[in-house]
Scaffold this motif. Structure first.
Motif, PDB file in Angstrom:
ATOM      1  N   GLY A 395       0.806  -1.220   0.000  1.00 42.16           N
ATOM      2  CA  GLY A 395       0.000   0.000   0.000  1.00 42.16           C
ATOM      3  C   GLY A 395       0.836   1.264   0.000  1.00 42.16           C
ATOM      4  N   ALA A 396       2.014   1.211   0.631  1.00 42.16           N
ATOM      5  CA  ALA A 396       2.879   2.395   0.698  1.00 42.16           C
ATOM      6  C   ALA A 396       3.294   2.887  -0.681  1.00 42.16           C
ATOM      7  N   ASN A 397       3.204   2.040  -1.684  1.00 44.37           N
ATOM      8  CA  ASN A 397       3.578   2.446  -3.034  1.00 44.37           C
ATOM      9  C   ASN A 397       2.520   3.322  -3.697  1.00 44.37           C
ATOM     10  N   LEU A 398       1.434   3.611  -2.991  1.00 41.07           N
ATOM     11  CA  LEU A 398       0.418   4.551  -3.485  1.00 41.07           C
ATOM     12  C   LEU A 398       0.582   5.950  -2.905  1.00 41.07           C
ATOM     13  N   ILE A 399       1.578   6.160  -2.054  1.00 44.61           N
ATOM     14  CA  ILE A 399       1.673   7.467  -1.399  1.00 44.61           C
ATOM     15  C   ILE A 399       1.963   8.562  -2.419  1.00 44.61           C
ATOM     16  N   ASN A 400       1.452   9.756  -2.086  1.00 41.99           N
ATOM     17  CA  ASN A 400       1.731  10.970  -2.849  1.00 41.99           C
ATOM     18  C   ASN A 400       1.658  12.137  -1.877  1.00 41.99           C
ATOM     19  N   PRO A 401       2.147  13.320  -2.257  1.00 35.37           N
ATOM     20  CA  PRO A 401       2.165  14.436  -1.315  1.00 35.37           C
ATOM     21  C   PRO A 401       0.799  14.778  -0.718  1.00 35.37           C
ATOM     22  N   GLY A 402      -0.284  14.441  -1.419  1.00 32.46           N
ATOM     23  CA  GLY A 402      -1.617  14.695  -0.880  1.00 32.46           C
ATOM     24  C   GLY A 402      -1.960  13.830   0.310  1.00 32.46           C
ATOM     25  N   MET A 403      -1.150  12.807   0.581  1.00 29.81           N
ATOM     26  CA  MET A 403      -1.356  11.939   1.731  1.00 29.81           C
ATOM     27  C   MET A 403      -0.452  12.298   2.902  1.00 29.81           C
ATOM     28  N   THR A 404       0.237  13.414   2.829  1.00 26.65           N
ATOM     29  CA  THR A 404       1.031  13.866   3.968  1.00 26.65           C
ATOM     30  C   THR A 404       0.125  13.986   5.186  1.00 26.65           C
ATOM     31  N   PRO A 405       0.532  13.463   6.344  1.00 29.18           N
ATOM     32  CA  PRO A 405      -0.327  13.516   7.529  1.00 29.18           C
ATOM     33  C   PRO A 405      -0.845  14.927   7.800  1.00 29.18           C
ATOM     34  N   LEU A 406      -2.142  15.006   8.053  1.00 29.91           N
ATOM     35  CA  LEU A 406      -2.771  16.294   8.307  1.00 29.91           C
ATOM     36  C   LEU A 406      -2.494  16.773   9.719  1.00 29.91           C
ATOM     37  N   SER A 407      -2.382  18.063   9.860  1.00 27.25           N
ATOM     38  CA  SER A 407      -2.358  18.722  11.166  1.00 27.25           C
ATOM     39  C   SER A 407      -3.570  19.634  11.234  1.00 27.25           C
ATOM     40  N   GLN A 408      -3.812  20.218  12.380  1.00 24.31           N
ATOM     41  CA  GLN A 408      -4.927  21.167  12.476  1.00 24.31           C
ATOM     42  C   GLN A 408      -4.707  22.350  11.553  1.00 24.31           C
ATOM     43  N   ALA A 409      -3.460  22.700  11.314  1.00 26.60           N
ATOM     44  CA  ALA A 409      -3.168  23.818  10.419  1.00 26.60           C
ATOM     45  C   ALA A 409      -3.390  23.472   8.960  1.00 26.60           C
ATOM     46  N   SER A 410      -3.353  22.170   8.636  1.00 25.89           N
ATOM     47  CA  SER A 410      -3.477  21.774   7.229  1.00 25.89           C
ATOM     48  C   SER A 410      -4.771  21.023   6.928  1.00 25.89           C
ATOM     49  N   GLY A 411      -5.721  21.031   7.894  1.00 23.96           N
ATOM     50  CA  GLY A 411      -7.032  20.477   7.572  1.00 23.96           C
ATOM     51  C   GLY A 411      -7.537  19.340   8.424  1.00 23.96           C
ATOM     52  N   ALA A 412      -6.786  18.885   9.438  1.00 23.67           N
ATOM     53  CA  ALA A 412      -7.298  17.843  10.331  1.00 23.67           C
ATOM     54  C   ALA A 412      -8.489  18.394  11.111  1.00 23.67           C
ATOM     55  N   THR A 413      -9.571  17.640  11.160  1.00 27.88           N
ATOM     56  CA  THR A 413     -10.823  18.141  11.745  1.00 27.88           C
ATOM     57  C   THR A 413     -11.152  17.542  13.101  1.00 27.88           C
ATOM     58  N   SER A 414     -10.429  16.535  13.547  1.00 29.17           N
ATOM     59  CA  SER A 414     -10.732  15.904  14.828  1.00 29.17           C
ATOM     60  C   SER A 414     -10.534  16.898  15.965  1.00 29.17           C
ATOM     61  N   GLU A 415     -11.495  16.924  16.880  1.00 19.43           N
ATOM     62  CA  GLU A 415     -11.498  17.941  17.939  1.00 19.43           C
ATOM     63  C   GLU A 415     -10.452  17.642  18.999  1.00 19.43           C
ATOM     64  N   SER A 416      -9.713  18.670  19.389  1.00 17.14           N
ATOM     65  CA  SER A 416      -8.708  18.541  20.438  1.00 17.14           C
ATOM     66  C   SER A 416      -9.363  18.715  21.802  1.00 17.14           C
ATOM     67  N   LYS A 417      -9.081  17.775  22.708  1.00 20.84           N
ATOM     68  CA  LYS A 417      -9.520  17.870  24.102  1.00 20.84           C
ATOM     69  C   LYS A 417      -8.342  17.479  24.984  1.00 20.84           C
ATOM     70  N   PRO A 418      -7.443  18.427  25.224  1.00 19.74           N
ATOM     71  CA  PRO A 418      -6.175  18.093  25.883  1.00 19.74           C
ATOM     72  C   PRO A 418      -6.306  17.599  27.317  1.00 19.74           C
TER      73      PRO A 418
END
Length: 463
Positions: A395-418
């Motif tokens: 599966g790793a042979n399908l990676i492309n820059p669009g699969m770079t892990p998301l951060s909150q700054a780049s579009g991750a939507t999961s809510e932070s509850k520290p």
């Protein structure tokens, strides 16, 4: 006899055909592997526990078809990666149900069925899967805790386990002091917590997580578990805290691919989080080049991954059979987070994927995978670990820059509850070191209880 011979040839004719230059071929191959991997899962059957693989309640990795709790957690992460790579939602409902069911009452991956035998490393593999979900925007369940909050709950739980009573810091392998192995400070527990903190720093931008990750790294790097020789960083497996982690007798000189994968991934996240701090780049490079020398031996061409401590002899246990999955996964992540490594990483993932596909010739489907990727001849030994490693590297042979892990700054939507899991109940363990007196007392107490039960049974029979 002739009919049996023909039957034996059927799996060979049904082997997976992999064309790495064709995304549809890779997706077809990974679909077959993922589907076969899920045939080992029984948690969706009536009367079974969601999220668990066979043997999880009383695992013994030396037994066939017996999988520990942590490996189930890792499997769900591999299916999140599969969904991200392919878009196939076939297994998403099982993934979601499983992670949420095993999260524990305080949302920190310390469920009651496993809390008494919990290892720090066991927990982090479930947290890795929750973080995979965050970084890919894997769909959440309405009304349930967010993926990010579960990883934060685990982080908060494990902060209390940092132990300065011996070795100047570090995590012990086991959470509960009376458990066998509590005397060990092992690399996967410390490296796993380091990666969790590094990813939380990357996702949220919160420097508290980054500072913690740096502290854990500094302790690991200053310990005897880091040793350099002939240009290779040897990341040894564990230390004996009863000996204060000092002396040759305290060190276990075994190295495993998953330790390199976990530390490589964590260092790559820290490199990105720190906007390219050259110190973290140096750490990424040293781990990566050491992994190349150790796990891609020249005798097999230099580009095919081998778990050399056990795989060439065919003696890997159920845990060890899955280790290459994590090195494969975090090599792919590193290629995205540290682009300067991409051109060196991908040839190794490509050749290893070709080798893995050659080994997928077993089972009733003809697609079940074996482990020895350097060989054209399947070993005939199959299981979740073998499927997970093949799924990860292909599966790793399908990676492309669009699969770079998301951060909150780049579009991750999961809510932070520290504050997840903070002040929700009593501390589940005592941090007081276990003494010989404690062990003796526990043994005496056990004997007294047994005598009481036997005596009571005799009285009932006599009466």
């Amino acid at each position: 006899m002739y009919r049996l011979f023909l039957t034996a040839l059927i799996p060979l004719a049904q082997a997976i055909d992999l064309q790495l230059d064709s995304p549809s071929s890779i997706k077809d191959a990974t679909s077959k592997i993922a589907n076969d991997m899920m045939t080992f899962y029984t948690g969706d059957e009536p009367g079974q526990i969601p999220g668990l693989l066979p043997g999880s309640l009383n695992c013994n990795p030396s037994e066939p078809d017996n999988y520990c709790w942590w490996q189930a957690g890792a499997m769900w992460g591999s299916l999140i990666n599969y969904w991200q790579y392919t878009g196939d939602e076939t297994h998403n409902a099982d993934v979601r149900q499983s992670i949420l069911h095993q999260r524990g009452p305080q949302d920190n991956f310390n469920p009651p069925n496993h809390s008494s035998s919990m290892g720090v490393d066991d927990q982090v593999f479930w947290a890795f899967s929750a973080l995979d979900a965050v970084e890919a925007n894997f769909p959440e369940q309405e009304g349930a805790p967010s993926w990010l909050s579960l990883a934060q709950g685990l982080y908060n739980f494990q902060m209390k386990l940092w132990d300065t009573n011996a070795c100047g810091g570090g995590f012990r392998w086991q959470v509960v002091p009376l458990n066998q192995g509590y005397n060990l400070k092992n690399m996967i527990s410390n490296g796993g917590n380091f990666q969790v903190a590094a990813r939380l720093a990357y996702i949220t931008g919160n420097e508290t997580y980054g500072d913690w990750a740096t502290m854990v790294w500094d302790w690991m790097a200053s310990s005897p578990m880091f040793e350099r020789s002939d240009g290779i960083l040897y990341i040894w497996d564990n230390l004996n805290a009863d000996l204060d982690c000092k002396g040759e007798e305290a060190l276990v000189r075994l190295i495993w691919s998953y330790n390199y994968g976990v530390l490589l991934g964590g260092a790559a996240y820290m490199y990105n989080y720190t906007d390219g701090d050259p110190r973290w780049l140096d750490r990424v490079e040293e781990i990566l080049e050491s992994a190349f020398q150790l796990y891609f031996p020249a005798e097999f061409g230099g580009n095919i991954m081998v778990e050399f401590h056990c795989e060439t002899q065919g003696i890997c246990n159920q845990d060890q059979k899955s280790f290459k999955a994590y090195l494969s996964r975090w090599m792919a992540v590193t290629a995205l987070l540290v682009p300067s490594t991409y051109d060196r990483i991908m040839p190794k993932l490509r050749e290893s994927a070709i080798g893995a596909a050659r080994q997928c010739k077993g089972g009733a489907s003809g697609n079940m995978c074996s482990a020895q990727w350097w060989s054209d001849v399947p070993t005939g030994r199959t299981g979740v670990g073998e499927q997970m490693t093949a799924l990860a590297v292909i599966g790793a042979n399908l990676i492309n820059p669009g699969m770079t892990p998301l951060s909150q700054a780049s579009g991750a939507t999961s809510e932070s509850k520290p504050d997840t899991g903070v002040n929700t109940g009593p501390d589940p363990i005592s941090r007081k070191p276990v003494t010989d007196g404690d062990r003796a007392g526990a043994a005496i107490f056990t004997i007294l209880i047994a005598a009481f039960l036997v005596g009571g049974a005799v009285w009932l029979i006599w009466d």
